[in-house]
Design a protein around this motif. Structure first.
Motif, PDB file in Angstrom:
ATOM      1  N   SER A   6       0.806  -1.218   0.000  1.00  0.00           N
ATOM      2  CA  SER A   6       0.000   0.000   0.000  1.00  0.00           C
ATOM      3  C   SER A   6       0.842   1.271   0.000  1.00  0.00           C
ATOM      4  O   SER A   6       0.307   2.375  -0.123  1.00  0.00           O
ATOM      5  N   SER A   7       2.144   1.129   0.107  1.00  0.00           N
ATOM      6  CA  SER A   7       2.998   2.322   0.077  1.00  0.00           C
ATOM      7  C   SER A   7       3.595   2.499  -1.319  1.00  0.00           C
ATOM      8  O   SER A   7       3.776   1.533  -2.052  1.00  0.00           O
ATOM      9  N   ASN A   8       3.906   3.745  -1.663  1.00  0.00           N
ATOM     10  CA  ASN A   8       4.529   4.060  -2.960  1.00  0.00           C
ATOM     11  C   ASN A   8       3.722   3.545  -4.140  1.00  0.00           C
ATOM     12  O   ASN A   8       4.274   3.105  -5.131  1.00  0.00           O
ATOM     13  N   PHE A   9       2.408   3.621  -4.028  1.00  0.00           N
ATOM     14  CA  PHE A   9       1.576   3.141  -5.125  1.00  0.00           C
ATOM     15  C   PHE A   9       1.613   4.125  -6.276  1.00  0.00           C
ATOM     16  O   PHE A   9       1.522   5.334  -6.089  1.00  0.00           O
ATOM     17  N   TYR A  10       1.706   3.582  -7.501  1.00  0.00           N
ATOM     18  CA  TYR A  10       1.545   4.417  -8.687  1.00  0.00           C
ATOM     19  C   TYR A  10       0.454   3.887  -9.596  1.00  0.00           C
ATOM     20  O   TYR A  10      -0.399   4.627 -10.055  1.00  0.00           O
ATOM     21  N   ALA A  11       0.476   2.594  -9.887  1.00  0.00           N
ATOM     22  CA  ALA A  11      -0.528   2.034 -10.796  1.00  0.00           C
ATOM     23  C   ALA A  11      -0.697   0.546 -10.558  1.00  0.00           C
ATOM     24  O   ALA A  11       0.219  -0.135 -10.079  1.00  0.00           O
ATOM     25  N   LEU A  12      -1.868   0.047 -10.900  1.00  0.00           N
ATOM     26  CA  LEU A  12      -2.162  -1.375 -10.823  1.00  0.00           C
ATOM     27  C   LEU A  12      -2.726  -1.795 -12.183  1.00  0.00           C
ATOM     28  O   LEU A  12      -3.654  -1.168 -12.696  1.00  0.00           O
ATOM     29  N   HIS A  13      -2.137  -2.841 -12.743  1.00  0.00           N
ATOM     30  CA  HIS A  13      -2.543  -3.326 -14.063  1.00  0.00           C
ATOM     31  C   HIS A  13      -3.230  -4.682 -13.933  1.00  0.00           C
ATOM     32  O   HIS A  13      -2.828  -5.515 -13.109  1.00  0.00           O
ATOM     33  N   TRP A  14      -4.227  -4.906 -14.769  1.00  0.00           N
ATOM     34  CA  TRP A  14      -4.821  -6.236 -14.933  1.00  0.00           C
ATOM     35  C   TRP A  14      -4.641  -6.678 -16.382  1.00  0.00           C
ATOM     36  O   TRP A  14      -4.882  -5.900 -17.319  1.00  0.00           O
ATOM     37  N   TYR A  15      -4.239  -7.955 -16.550  1.00  0.00           N
ATOM     38  CA  TYR A  15      -4.051  -8.535 -17.881  1.00  0.00           C
ATOM     39  C   TYR A  15      -4.784  -9.870 -17.933  1.00  0.00           C
ATOM     40  O   TYR A  15      -4.875 -10.585 -16.939  1.00  0.00           O
TER      41      TYR A  15
END
Lengths: 112, 115
Positions: A27-36
């Motif tokens: 949960s720290s230093n989040f920038y992006a979350l990808h789903w493939y």
């Protein structure tokens, strides 16, 4: 060490069932979350890139939500079809923007 | 058609025989990357490139080399392949050098077997 975990590892559902699975990330230093989505004998294809806490994205019967404060994302499939059978991968970007950290995927099998 | 291409798709080779796997994208993408996929280990990044003449090590760079002389091409070189490099390899590209907020486009994969 940054770690991305996906659960369940595999899932079998009947055609028409709705299903969901989870991607957990730091949960720290989040920038992006990808789903493939990765079908057997093919290459991974992007479903969503999510960057904002509370974000919800939808593509047809597939949708995803994002909670960056607690470090999880859900992927939902409504009314599963056999063609939804695939491995669903999530990948986390930790703010340095240079690379993705990948989960092991959830393997979904939809029985007709 | 916008795409990432890899060649060869399948390769069986012997230990120590140098090989190159080519990767090319026609989308003018800045960022390119090589991954290997092994059972139970997920996608692991080998090398990546944020622009021409700029390459960096990923998580598992040992035994591999790359180059980025042109924007569209990013070949993966195995100078002296060993059996532990038997794997499924994917090349991927992304529109922006800071790839985090941009989806990656994958090539079709190269199945390499080193005996």
């Amino acid at each position: 060490i940054l770690n991305v975990e996906q659960s369940p590892q595999s899932l079998h559902v009947q055609e028409g069932d709705s299903t969901n699975f989870t991607c957990s990330f730091p949960s720290s230093n989040f920038y992006a979350l990808h789903w493939y989505r990765w079908e057997t004998a093919k290459s991974p294809e992007a479903l969503f890139v999510m960057t904002l806490n509370g974000d919800e994205k939808k593509k047809g019967r597939i949708s995803a939500t994002l909670n960056t404060k607690e470090g999880y994302s859900y992927l939902y499939i409504k009314g599963s079809q056999p063609e939804d059978s695939a491995t669903y991968l999530c990948a986390f970007n930790a703010g340095n923007n240079r690379k993705l950290i990948w989960g092991l995927g959830t393997s979904l099998a939809v029985n007709p | 058609e916008a795409q990432v291409t890899q060649n060869p798709r399948y390769l069986i080779t012997v230990t120590g025989k140098k090989l190159t796997v080519t990767c090319s994208q026609n989308m003018n993408h800045e960022y390119m990357s090589w991954y290997r996929q092994d059972p139970g280990l997920g996608l692991r990044q080998i090398y990546y490139s944020m622009n021409v003449e700029v390459t960096d090590k990923g998580d598992v760079p040992e035994g591999y080399k790359v180059s980025r002389k042109e924007k569209r091409n990013f070949p993966l070189i195995l100078e002296s392949p060993s059996p532990n490099q038997t794997s499924l390899y994917f090349c991927a590209s992304s529109p922006h050098r800071m790839t985090g907020g941009f989806e990656q486009y994958f090539g079709p994969g190269t199945r390499l077997t080193v005996t």
